[in-house]
Enzyme design. Structure first.
Site, short mmCIF file in Angstrom:
data_model
loop_
_atom_site.label_atom_id
_atom_site.label_comp_id
_atom_site.label_asym_id
_atom_site.label_seq_id
_atom_site.Cartn_x
_atom_site.Cartn_y
_atom_site.Cartn_z
N ARG A 158 -31.63 -59.72 -32.63
CA ARG A 158 -31.78 -59.47 -33.95
C ARG A 158 -30.47 -58.92 -34.55
NH1 ARG A 158 -33.90 -53.93 -36.66
NH2 ARG A 158 -33.75 -54.85 -38.85
N GLU A 175 -35.76 -50.79 -43.35
CA GLU A 175 -36.02 -49.77 -43.72
C GLU A 175 -35.58 -49.29 -45.12
OE1 GLU A 175 -33.86 -47.23 -40.84
OE2 GLU A 175 -34.91 -48.14 -39.24
N ASN A 191 -40.10 -50.57 -37.12
CA ASN A 191 -38.99 -49.83 -36.60
C ASN A 191 -39.88 -48.50 -35.94
OD1 ASN A 191 -37.09 -51.95 -36.77
ND2 ASN A 191 -35.63 -50.57 -38.43
N TYR A 226 -39.81 -45.00 -33.81
CA TYR A 226 -38.85 -43.88 -32.73
C TYR A 226 -39.75 -42.80 -32.50
CZ TYR A 226 -34.80 -46.80 -33.95
OH TYR A 226 -33.98 -47.95 -33.95
O1 IFM Z 1 -28.93 -46.77 -35.98
C1 IFM Z 1 -30.16 -46.76 -36.80
C2 IFM Z 1 -30.44 -48.12 -37.45
O2 IFM Z 1 -29.46 -48.73 -37.98
C3 IFM Z 1 -31.68 -48.31 -38.32
N1 IFM Z 1 -32.79 -47.73 -37.57
C4 IFM Z 1 -32.77 -46.49 -36.90
C5 IFM Z 1 -31.38 -46.42 -36.01
C6 IFM Z 1 -31.20 -45.26 -35.14
O3 IFM Z 1 -31.08 -44.14 -36.13
#
Ligand code: IFM
Length: 454
Positions: free
Chosen positions: A77, A166, A292, A294
């Site tokens: 990606r 995002e 995404n 985390y």
């Molecule tokens: O590096 C970023 C990415 O560009 C977008 N999502 C989170 C990542 C880590 O902070």
């Protein structure tokens, strides 16, 4: 021990974004982006770091694809830099910009790596920002024109498209918190921007379909399970606002429910005008939702004059006090929350397909005798792969997983101080070295299962 396998069609990949890796900001007719401007403004990024050179991927793309092939990646990606395609944001198309991605796509396909293309990963042409940026509705039209130019050129070979990466971060970190380009601090602008991002997504969907037969079209959201920091009514309200403003603000309109009523009430007359037609446009059916993920987030109430959103998230030290492992970003590690999130999104919104378009962690790495042992990143990925497998078992239509990131890169306002890569980059020599997490990931991909770390 035999590990449960993933579905045969499951795709294992890694992700990057143009401004974070490409460098070559003045080459082949590229115009300036808002990130060039922002990173060159004193005080805006850690150490004054910029993406001028980054990982020099613009020159090393062939070697980087070879590296991906060596790691066994099945999908990659990456994002297209809008200012390479339309240096002024609108107007003349720069064929040399398109040529770069054309070659990259061919190289990926020759290496049997499926390209997933993100159209907007934050590098708006500066010329458009000069005319109001995403707060100006004309930028929506410009995005559609840009999308068409890219899809016409690559749409015969690229079959997985992501309109935006995002949008919460684009709108609110860039236009309310000011920590990202363009560095504004105004809630009304942030709301206007978020609406225009969603509109541009909805308008781009049919354009992608028209120019890329049988393509899978989607959008990527950064989602997080939000929990109140304590069980006080104030923190519970903060969690509702956090969830409403971050998760539901984008999910609800994309899935045809319009903006969440509680948030419309909270934002009141700061909300821009939204027509029924706009909402229908935003709700254009799409094929795949990118998530995404985390970390889980803990919301604590703060007075509105301190933060107009009414909340803050617990800091790294506060999370550590609660017993969490915390990454270098100050984010809590909790793999089970990924399964929780995937199942919740599936239950509530029933997307046709899901991808984890980013997941990974920044930890301090040390190069010892030319090797990088990163057991914490490896353990992080191990736990999250297991959580993803559980979601699939529970019926979530998860089709693939992209580790963030293929290689260490420019972490926006934090510059090069944070390393998310499974491949280490020496920024002096540009040498790439797979970390132990990458070598283990190669085994996972080969086995299509979460193999135990040795
Ligand atoms: O590096 C970023 C990415 O560009 C977008 N999502 C989170 C990542 C880590 O902070």
């Amino acid at each position: 021990m035999t590990q449960p396998r993933f579905p045969n069609t499951f795709l294992w990949g890694a992700a990057t974004a143009a401004y974070q890796i490409e460098g070559a900001v003045h080459e082949d007719g590229r115009g300036p982006s808002i990130w060039d401007t922002f990173s060159h403004t004193p005080g805006q990024t850690f150490n004054g770091d910029t993406g001028d050179i980054a990982c020099d991927h613009y020159h090393r793309w062939r070697d980087d694809v070879a590296l991906m092939r060596d790691l066994g990646l099945q999908a990659y990606r990456f994002s297209i830099a809008w200012p390479r395609i339309l240096p002024e944001g609108t107007g003349a198309i720069n064929q040399r910009g398109l040529d770069f991605y054309d070659r990259l796509v061919d190289e990926l396909l020759a290496a049997q790596i499926t390209p997933f293309v993100t159209l907007y990963h934050w590098d708006l042409p500066q010329a458009l920002q000069d005319r109001g940026g995403w707060a100006n509705r004309a930028t929506v039209d410009a995005f559609v024109t840009y999308t068409e130019a890219v899809a016409r050129r690559l749409g015969d070979r690229v079959k997985h498209w992501i309109t935006h990466n995002e949008p919460w971060v684009v709108a609110f970190v860039g236009n309310l918190q000011g920590r990202h380009a363009p560095g504004l601090q105004d809630l009304r602008t942030a709301l206007q921007v978020s609406h225009h991002l969603l509109l541009s997504h909805g308008l781009a969907v049919p354009v992608l379909r028209a120019n890329s037969a049988d393509a899978e079209v989607g959008i990527t959201l950064d989602l997080s399970p939000i929990r109140p920091a304590t069980d006080t009514p104030e923190d519970q309200r903060a969690a509702q606002l956090f969830d409403g403003g971050w998760n539901r603000w984008f999910l609800d309109p994309l899935f045809g429910r319009g903006y969440p009523a509680d948030m419309l009430e909270f934002y009141g007359d700061l909300m821009p005008a939204v027509t029924t037609d706009d909402l229908a446009t935003i709700a254009a059916p799409f094929d795949a939702l990118g998530i995404n993920y985390y970390r889980p987030t803990f919301a604590s109430a703060v007075p509105l004059d301190e933060n107009p959103l009414g909340y803050r998230s617990l800091s790294g030290p506060e999370l550590a006090e609660r017993g969490y492992e915390v990454t270098e970003m100050g984010w809590a590690v909790e793999a089970a929350a990924l399964d929780e999130l995937l199942q919740q999104v599936n239950r509530e919104y029933a997307p046709k397909a899901l991808y984890i378009t980013e997941n990974g962690a920044s930890f301090p790495d040390q190069v010892v005798d030319g090797t990088i042992d990163d057991p914490r990143r490896l353990a992080y990925l191990h736990g999250h792969f297991q959580a993803a497998h559980q979601s699939i078992e529970a019926g979530v239509p998860l089709r693939g997983y992209f580790v963030w990131s293929l290689m260490d890169n420019f972490e926006w306002g934090l510059g090069y101080s944070k390393r998310f890569g499974i491949v280490h980059v020496d920024y002096q020599t540009q040498q790439r070295t797979p970390k132990s997490s990458a070598l283990w990931y190669r085994q996972v991909i080969a086995a299509n299962a979460v193999v135990d770390p040795e």
